[in-house]
Scaffold this active site. Sequence first.
Site, PDB file in Angstrom:
ATOM      1  N   HIS A 264       0.826  -1.205   0.000  1.00 27.84           N
ATOM      2  CA  HIS A 264       0.000   0.000   0.000  1.00 27.84           C
ATOM      3  C   HIS A 264       0.869   1.267   0.000  1.00 27.84           C
ATOM      4  CE1 HIS A 264      -3.742   2.260   1.121  1.00 27.84           C
ATOM      5  NE2 HIS A 264      -2.857   3.080   1.683  1.00 27.84           N
ATOM      6  N   GLU A 265       1.789   1.325   0.935  1.00 28.36           N
ATOM      7  CA  GLU A 265       2.621   2.537   1.046  1.00 28.36           C
ATOM      8  C   GLU A 265       3.532   2.685  -0.167  1.00 28.36           C
ATOM      9  OE1 GLU A 265       1.749   4.695   3.133  1.00 28.36           O
ATOM     10  OE2 GLU A 265       0.503   3.394   4.399  1.00 28.36           O
ATOM     11  N   HIS A 268       1.592   4.306  -2.908  1.00 28.20           N
ATOM     12  CA  HIS A 268       1.671   5.772  -2.807  1.00 28.20           C
ATOM     13  C   HIS A 268       3.044   6.249  -3.293  1.00 28.20           C
ATOM     14  CE1 HIS A 268      -2.011   6.742  -0.650  1.00 28.20           C
ATOM     15  NE2 HIS A 268      -1.756   5.918   0.353  1.00 28.20           N
ATOM     16  N   GLU A 294      -5.111   7.550  -3.123  1.00 29.26           N
ATOM     17  CA  GLU A 294      -5.615   6.331  -2.506  1.00 29.26           C
ATOM     18  C   GLU A 294      -5.927   5.292  -3.591  1.00 29.26           C
ATOM     19  OE1 GLU A 294      -5.237   6.576   0.626  1.00 29.26           O
ATOM     20  OE2 GLU A 294      -6.138   4.708   1.311  1.00 29.26           O
TER      21      GLU A 294
END
Lengths: 499, 499
Positions: A264-265, A268, A294
Amino acid sequence: MEKFLQIYNDTNRKLKSINFAFAVIGWDSQTEAPKECFDYRSKQLGTLSEMSYVLQTSKEYVEAINHLYLERENLDKVLSHEIERMKKGVDQIQKVPMDEYVKYCQLMGKSEAIYFEAKQTGDYEIFKPLLGEIVDFKKKYIKWLSTPSKKGYNVVLDEYEEGFTTDDCDKFFAVLKEKIVPFVKTVTKKKLKFNQKWLTKSYPIDKQKEFTNYISQVMCFDLSRGVIKESEHPFTTNTHSKDVRVTNHYYENNFISAIFSAIHEMGHGTYEQQIDEKLDDTMSGGGASFGMHESQSRFYENIIGRSYEFWQTHYEKLQEYYPKQLGKVSLDDFYKGINLAKRSFIRTDADELTYSLHIMLRYDIEKKMLSNKISVDNVPAEWNKLVKKYLGLTVKDDKEGVLQDVHWAGGSFGYFPTYALGSAYAAQIYHKMCQEIDVKQILASGNLKGINEWLKEKIHKYGSTLSPKQILLNATGEEFNPQYYVDYLIEKYSKIYEI
Amino acid sequence: MEKFLQIYNDTNRKLKSINFAFAVIGWDSQTEAPKECFDYRSKQLGTLSEMSYVLQTSKEYVEAINHLYLERENLDKVLSHEIERMKKGVDQIQKVPMDEYVKYCQLMGKSEAIYFEAKQTGDYEIFKPLLGEIVDFKKKYIKWLSTPSKKGYNVVLDEYEEGFTTDDCDKFFAVLKEKIVPFVKTVTKKKLKFNQKWLTKSYPIDKQKEFTNYISQVMCFDLSRGVIKESEHPFTTNTHSKDVRVTNHYYENNFISAIFSAIHEMGHGTYEQQIDEKLDDTMSGGGASFGMHESQSRFYENIIGRSYEFWQTHYEKLQEYYPKQLGKVSLDDFYKGINLAKRSFIRTDADELTYSLHIMLRYDIEKKMLSNKISVDNVPAEWNKLVKKYLGLTVKDDKEGVLQDVHWAGGSFGYFPTYALGSAYAAQIYHKMCQEIDVKQILASGNLKGINEWLKEKIHKYGSTLSPKQILLNATGEEFNPQYYVDYLIEKYSKIYEI
């Protein structure tokens, strides 16, 4: 014009240097600052904020933006769009009365501490008066900032997701209510049969870290322009495209958490690293919006990271790291384990399928609070009613209910919807991606380079030079359409749950 | 007065917040920033410097300091001393012509890169024109800043070591020339017989790190107000007394380096942590001077860290970390190994005994350059001549000679003497300490708390509210007296080398 541009650029240059300091200091605060340093640190951050505020509200800067805004037709597209975004800040400065603004800042200065006390004790009454004051300010704020074409909740929504309106969101959530709410009921009634003992085994943390590094290679996250570190809560920070940092948190008894936080990170992070470096020196670097950011993190985490095909390629590697724990667990069982759907109370623990229902109820309540349909007295009851309605669960106490999120205490109204919008953008983008490139082949290739490249060309490189709506339209050839998200979820979970 | 004080305090508050940002960003640069980030970073640092410069040179700030300086008799002692120090900066601003200052800053912007090229190729000719320009500026600088009571080399010396004069230094180095130069010859003629195979063995780095943590406990370095990390070159940085950070560098084949770097840096760090926290919000936090800081790091590193008594208490522990490498090495042999004296070319590799001779020759050359006694053409010849004279060695090339240090390229003239002064302060302080507390007993106790407390009361807590001369006088009851240093060195090395 020349003069105004010079003031604009020169002030931005200074603001950017202060923002840079904030980013590095913030990173340091969350990853390694010693515990006794924070009193002094907050004083210094206060002074830096003050210096930034003086620059942002300086008469000549405001005047320059106003002038450039009027002349925006004569500017190049990138700058014109940037000026439109900057005008929002200027409007805030001009339209919000100074004394009200100062009072609100003072409120914000103490609100999180009060909220955390309320959360800890589970006592909504501690939080209520504060929430009342924040909501009152937000209502006045909406009045001050309203324009003929932007009214009510749209005022705050637009600050987080440029160009998105209550209409857009209403339509989006209506589709979810119609399709996903009943689907969740069907899915969660079924019991998924598989070996799940491995989920609660112990997974030594050093190996989790090594596997995170392996994942960073798979994702092609560039460590010559990035850092991976640890912190209490995983987050991503960036100062520009060549310095993008992500953190992770490792739990010995929940190794899945670390794997998907990492993906997830780094999702980003990949977005930030792929923004055109020419934008680094402008105010148009960074992702296009909260929702668009997101969408990328969730695309990598869920659509890619929780796909069967991804683990077809990498599961063996994971088994090598944990032969004792996973050696005898089949890929099928692993895949089911990372995609379990479960109705739950806490948003941040929710799975891919049920996540957006948590957002939906927050959106409903925010709109009602800001349009005087409910008072802060009734927020917990409304919350519990909607949890029952959307998730079929009975909230025991406000800790697992209305007090779980810090957002409202931070004055963030209009923010929650972007979480769900992001997931829906991701599905729409994925649909288009599959038409243009062979995603399965890329997933089989061992790394995500081909996917990154497609996203760079279609989305990432633009930074915030275009609105999220425009980027979505350019990338997918159509307006935002939540049907892709619904179809994606139903197809994926119907298969897993054999519905 | 009230008005000037307000301007003074308010400007300092802003300057301190920018300095804080510099400290955190600098720490980040040296410990973890990704390699591609530095172009952007240097732009942001440039802008922050510019903002700081504008504040420091603002008419009202300069005026406030000038006014407060004239009225300093009416201020409390701490503020009065602070204003005296700040006045130096103001004088610089007022007395150095702007165009000359800008030209010099531009020179500094490129000088280190040129120096490093010269060093790498060993070609002094590359560095010479630059050094010439720097020396020319420094000579003019001295002229501009001279006052009836402070002339010549004293102008630059005073900027690094407040109140110290060429007379002080000349006397100091004269004693070294008379006593230490011949003593070094005697010592280094003798061959120290002991088992030294362990010196070049391999010492795994993870254990070195663990031992560094052990050392931090022994030194009572407070990790709730500090950080220990790694970097290419060990250094200490502090933002205030509650955030003091040190780094170390570990070499598998030179474990002694890491041990003594750790003690050295934590010596600097202990000083900073023990400064009265009330000074954190003033411009009088931080150590009193370069020399005083170096006195503390060298006191801990050499006088304590390389003492027999220290290792009587901790050597067993070290052996536990490295049973294979040190299990059969006696404490006596270890002690000899960490105190070998050797005439050498490179200052940073020099041992405790010969170190100050390296400084002495730099001081001689600096004074000659700035008083037109030698031109930059003759600096290498002068260097080599003095190495022969003081150390008895023949310099092969400028890499191991005049090009080894970056200081002159950075415009730091008057800085080198503080390194040697620091060692001499340390010996004088140690002499007094031994009269007042039982140092041997403290060393036997397992940690340095008793020593830290003495230093806190006598030196550390004052920060820079007093001049180094005043602190030394208060702490030891007498003016600076280099004899203690000479006695200390001769006693210690006579014993080790059985002279």
